[in-house]
Motif scaffolding. Structure first.
Motif, PDB file in Angstrom:
ATOM      1  N   GLN A   1      20.419  29.106   7.365  1.00 43.44           N
ATOM      2  CA  GLN A   1      19.125  29.617   6.896  1.00 43.44           C
ATOM      3  C   GLN A   1      18.271  28.500   6.287  1.00 43.44           C
ATOM      4  O   GLN A   1      17.041  28.509   6.421  1.00 43.44           O
TER       5      GLN A   1
ATOM      6  N   TYR B   1      16.541  26.609   9.011  1.00 41.09           N
ATOM      7  CA  TYR B   1      15.377  27.383   9.460  1.00 41.09           C
ATOM      8  C   TYR B   1      14.217  27.207   8.482  1.00 41.09           C
ATOM      9  O   TYR B   1      13.066  27.009   8.879  1.00 41.09           O
ATOM     10  N   TYR B   2      14.520  27.271   7.181  1.00 36.92           N
ATOM     11  CA  TYR B   2      13.475  27.146   6.158  1.00 36.92           C
ATOM     12  C   TYR B   2      12.761  25.798   6.257  1.00 36.92           C
ATOM     13  O   TYR B   2      11.529  25.725   6.261  1.00 36.92           O
TER      14      TYR B   2
ATOM     15  N   TYR C   1      16.930  32.092   1.242  1.00 34.93           N
ATOM     16  CA  TYR C   1      17.476  31.192   2.258  1.00 34.93           C
ATOM     17  C   TYR C   1      18.696  30.492   1.672  1.00 34.93           C
ATOM     18  O   TYR C   1      18.592  29.798   0.659  1.00 34.93           O
TER      19      TYR C   1
ATOM     20  N   TYR D   1      18.198  30.200  12.385  1.00 38.16           N
ATOM     21  CA  TYR D   1      18.433  30.986  11.171  1.00 38.16           C
ATOM     22  C   TYR D   1      19.889  31.407  11.081  1.00 38.16           C
ATOM     23  O   TYR D   1      20.509  31.355  10.006  1.00 38.16           O
TER      24      TYR D   1
ATOM     25  N   MET E   1      15.598  37.933   8.157  1.00 39.62           N
ATOM     26  CA  MET E   1      14.865  36.655   8.126  1.00 39.62           C
ATOM     27  C   MET E   1      13.595  36.760   7.312  1.00 39.62           C
ATOM     28  O   MET E   1      13.182  35.790   6.654  1.00 39.62           O
TER      29      MET E   1
END
Length: 903
Positions: free
Chosen positions: A623, A626-627, A884, A619, A877
């Motif tokens: 981001q 991570y998504y 994101y 993240y 987060m």
């Protein structure tokens, strides 16, 4: 609009009444018979006895004494004749495409009833030509590949070698026909010729034969026409339009044929034969891509009442490869559709599975070590079909070392039995593939097909590429989606022609053959001129009764060549003075080039089962990454292990070996003593043994024979042994010390305003040492790579973007684990450590992390600030108000596996 088949039905009922049991209607193909039968039923006011329907091929096969062999069998037997006559040592795989070409020549020769001896004598005398200029560049290249050792300027050698084949083609032809006849077999042309040359009254089954909608009629077919005509049994219905019967190649053959086989209809009847003169709406539409044409189908169908017209609407594919895309573009409101073009088997999942299975056996299997290489095995296990099966069952099937065909048949059969999928396309593709494998297996068992596995793989690929899966449906209902050949004898009000480009319409008008054009033409065989005229007829006949015509073509430039509309379209533009042609273009939206990746807003989880430092670090780095990975569940691809041991596998082996070695020492005492380590350092076999056991476990092989390791694997094994000895020597300086845990899980509840979860992970090693007179617990993470960590200034730096290039994610993970351990051992100093094995040989090496230049001998004073910053990061987060977003450090995108998703 009355269709041609309606006129036929009316004429049949008027002339032959309701009892048509002694009448046979012969078509060029099968499709038209269903429509004619429907018209007969509609027009009759009482029950009728239906006529027999057959194709011209059915008629010959009914009369013939021989059976037409399948294409694979024919090429295999032709290969045997080729080898027998020429003494060649060419492989079947190398011969296969040549065999198909030679077989086509024989077929064409016989269907045109050419004098075989004369044709082959002409070929023997081909030396009268001064060069081989009649060959195309493609033919010359194919010949060079066949003879293997030509250079560009060896025309004399090329001609000489090719002549050696030409001079023996007659003997190959005779041997091949004799070989087949002994088995009661023939290729289609040979069967046709045998029937045409041996006709007798008892051969005919019906009193009347009605030949409907033919165009080019080959000499063998004309023999049958003439024979039945002389007996008063044959009558002919010709389908044409006056618009192309003068000065147009489309009507060339029908004009000649009607002179010998008179038409049952009055050729001056404008109601039947002057339909192109009626009002028509004609549109030419250019497109920059093939897929854009497929997408246009839904727009076109929704207009002008085309959906409501049902079977009077046709989408005709000049390029049948468009079928899958067109099928997906049919609007939801279309209730009924009939697809006459088969779905390409090559585009089905079962075809890709066959490819993966062949690669697994031919490339992925190591017979010396008796195991499958991970890259190839994983590719098979990840296949959509295999992923639905029990993995243990699949592995058991894969490990069976039967012959390649039998092995694949067993796997396909297992899939059919175990995957309960009602999708008809899945079932049909699986069945068609299984049938192909069965046929090949039968040829192998009969001795007709004798090839190695590599040749077998290439043969299977050719067969799959040429195989289609038929769709089931009610042919006379719904919108018709079809290829050009299926349109013969059928009429539609609304016609959409897709991909009507030169090269598709007319299609394949090259003249690749062993027999040059001059000899073909002189002996009445099929030439390129015939093929163009045939397709010209298909094109104009399809449009003659339609009132709504849209023709699409691709005008994009590929390889420096602009796409061209069909010559028949150009011909219409020049010669058609009756109708106005409207020109349009599909406006393809310009691609939106994003300089920035997307920003994604969504509802986020309030609770999470487990959160790892790896997820947090992902993240922090990006981001969006991570998504994609954690929210969407898109797994990053594993690195291929292939023949070597990659970094991930290398690290796993080291962790496993060190854990096993230290657990064995701990089984004797709670402390690691210097004497224990010294004993191991003197015993190379013990260190090697744990390394080999770890390699065996990681590579998932039943046993490991180090003598059969390849060069790279031997090197990696030696490096692992060296690293393990290096670790032991480093620990020898620390001993005695205690090990609290190896591969130990630590976790704790973690809560922020937006998320409730458990946070933690696995510690490689947790030990308790005394150094410089101070006792402390070390949280150690082993690192087998060559990197190093630049020390961060303080706790805040762990969470700063600019620190990520310095491996601050190592800090976050080890610091978090140390903080969780400190909670359990509050009275003892706890220090985070990264042990880089490569650098551990240095003097006074200390793996303890530092802030600045000061080792973190105890995380205690920094825990409060660390946890504060961690909570803020984790809360962000899972805060739905924070979308994101992509990283601003775009250099990270170059190695991100999701870069194509976010552009």
């Amino acid at each position: 609009m009355s269709t041609f088949l309606e006129y036929i039905a009316e004429d049949i009922l008027r002339k032959y009444g309701s009892d048509l049991s002694r009448v046979a209607v012969v078509f060029p193909n099968k499709r038209a018979s269903l429509f004619l039968n429907s018209q007969l039923a509609r027009l009759s006011d009482k029950p009728i006895w239906s006529p027999a329907y057959m194709t011209i091929s059915d008629l010959f096969r009914e009369y013939g004494k021989l059976k037409v062999a399948d294409p694979i069998k024919l090429v295999c037997d032709l290969y045997k004749s080729f080898v027998t006559i020429t003494g060649s040592n060419e492989s079947l795989d190398h011969f296969y495409s040549w065999g198909q070409l030679l077989l086509a020549d024989f077929d064409d020769l016989d269907k045109n009833m050419a004098n075989a001896d004369k044709v082959f004598a002409n070929l023997r005398d081909i030396h009268e030509y001064d060069d081989v200029s009649h060959l195309t560049d493609e033919q010359r290249e194919a010949i060079k590949r066949f003879f293997r050792n030509f250079s560009d300027d060896q025309d004399t050698i090329l001609k000489q070698r090719f002549l050696n084949i030409w001079s023996k083609i007659g003997a190959i032809y005779n041997d091949f026909n004799e070989r087949l006849a002994k088995q009661g077999l023939a290729y289609e042309g040979a069967l046709y010729r045998q029937v045409a040359e041996n006709l007798h009254p008892s051969a005919t089954t019906y009193e009347t034969y009605l030949f409907v909608g033919f165009n080019l009629v080959q000499p063998v077919e004309q023999c049958v026409f003439r024979y039945l005509q002389e007996q008063g049994k044959a009558h002919f219905y010709w389908d044409f339009d006056k618009s192309y019967m003068h000065d147009n190649e489309s009507g060339f053959y029908i004009k000649r044929l009607m002179a010998d086989f008179p038409n049952e209809f009055d050729v001056e009847d404008d109601a039947i034969y002057n339909q192109y003169a009626k009002a028509k709406e004609i549109h030419y539409v250019s497109s920059t891509t093939e897929n854009a044409q497929a997408r246009f189908v839904s727009q076109w169908l929704r207009g002008n009442g085309r959906i409501e017209a049902g079977s009077k609407t046709a989408v005709v594919l000049c390029n049948e490869a468009l079928l899958p895309a067109v099928v997906h573009c049919i609007p939801d409101e279309v209730e009924k559709v009939n697809i006459t073009t088969g779905y390409p088997l090559a585009q089905s999942p079962v075809a890709s599975l066959i490819t993966l299975l062949c690669e697994l056996r031919l490339l992925g299997y190591d017979p010396q070590r008796n195991y499958f290489r991970k890259r190839y095995l994983d590719a098979v296990l990840r296949h959509p079909y295999m992923a639905q099966l029990d993995e243990d069952d699949v592995r058991g099937l894969l490990e069976e070392k039967t012959a390649l065909l039998e092995w694949m048949r067993t796997i396909i059969l297992h899939i059919a039995r175990c995957i309960h999928d009602d999708d008809p396309l899945f079932q049909e593709c699986l069945f068609r593939c299984y049938t192909l494998l069965n046929r090949l297996q039968a040829l192998v068992e009969s001795g007709d097909l004798t090839v190695d596995d590599n040749t077998l793989q290439r043969l299977m690929n050719q067969l799959i590429q040429s195989t289609s899966v038929p769709f089931h449906g009610e042919p006379i209902e719904g919108i018709q989606i079809m290829g050009v050949l299926e349109t013969r004898n059928l009429d539609f009000e609304h016609v959409l022609l897709l991909s009507c480009n030169e090269g598709n319409m007319p299609r394949g008008v090259n003249d690749t053959s062993f027999i040059p054009y001059t000899i073909r033409d002189a002996n009445g065989m099929t030439t390129i001129d015939h093929k163009v005229a045939i397709y010209s007829y298909y094109f104009h006949r399809l449009l003659q009764r339609a009132s709504d015509i849209t023709i699409l073509y691709n005008n994009s430039t590929t390889d420096g060549k602009a796409g061209e509309m069909s010559r028949f379209m150009l011909q219409m533009m020049v010669e058609d003075n009756q109708h106005q042609i409207h020109f349009n273009a599909i406006q393809t939206p310009a691609a939106i080039m994003r300089s920035n990746p997307p920003v994604i807003r969504m509802e986020k989880k309030k609770q999470l089962g487990f959160l790892t430092p790896t997820a947090i670090n992902t993240y922090m780095r990006c981001q969006l990454r991570y998504y994609y990975k954690y929210e969407c569940g898109l797994l990053e691809p594993e690195e291929d292990m292939e023949e070597t041991i990659d970094n991930r596998v290398f690290g796993n082996i080291f962790h496993e070996a060190s854990q096993q070695l230290y657990e064995r020492m701990l089984s004797r005492s709670h402390q690691i003593q210097k004497s224990d380590i010294e004993e191991l350092l003197k015993n190379d076999s013990e260190i090697e043994r744990v390394i080999d056991e770890a390699i065996q476990k990681e590579l998932k092989v039943a046993s490991l024979d180090t003598k059969r390791l390849n060069g790279l694997q031997i090197i990696n094994r030696q490096v692992l042994i060296h690293y393990l000895r290096q670790l032991l020597q480093l620990d020898h300086e620390l001993a005695p010390f205690s090990i609290i845990g190896l591969e130990t899980d630590v976790r704790d509840t973690f809560q922020t305003p937006h998320i409730s979860t458990v946070i933690g992970g696995r510690i490689d090693r947790l030990d308790r040492i005394v150094k410089d007179g101070m006792e402390r617990i070390r949280v150690i993470d082993y690192k087998t790579g060559g990197g190093n960590v630049k020390w961060l200034a303080d706790v805040d730096a762990i969470f700063k973007q600019e620190s990520l290039a310095n491996h601050s994610d190592y800090y976050l993970q080890t610091f978090l684990y140390a903080a969780l351990v400190k909670k359990k051992y509050p009275e003892v100093p706890v220090s985070p450590a990264l042990l880089f094995i490569q650098h551990s040989a240095g003097k006074d090496y200390d793996p303890t992390l530092c802030f600045g230049r000061e080792p973190i001998t105890d995380v205690g004073p920094n825990i409060s600030r660390f946890m504060e910053l961690l909570r803020t990061t984790v809360d962000d987060m899972f805060n739905a108000d924070i979308p994101y977003q992509p990283t601003e450090q775009r250099e990270r995108c170059t190695y991100c596996p999701y870069r194509l998703l976010c552009k």
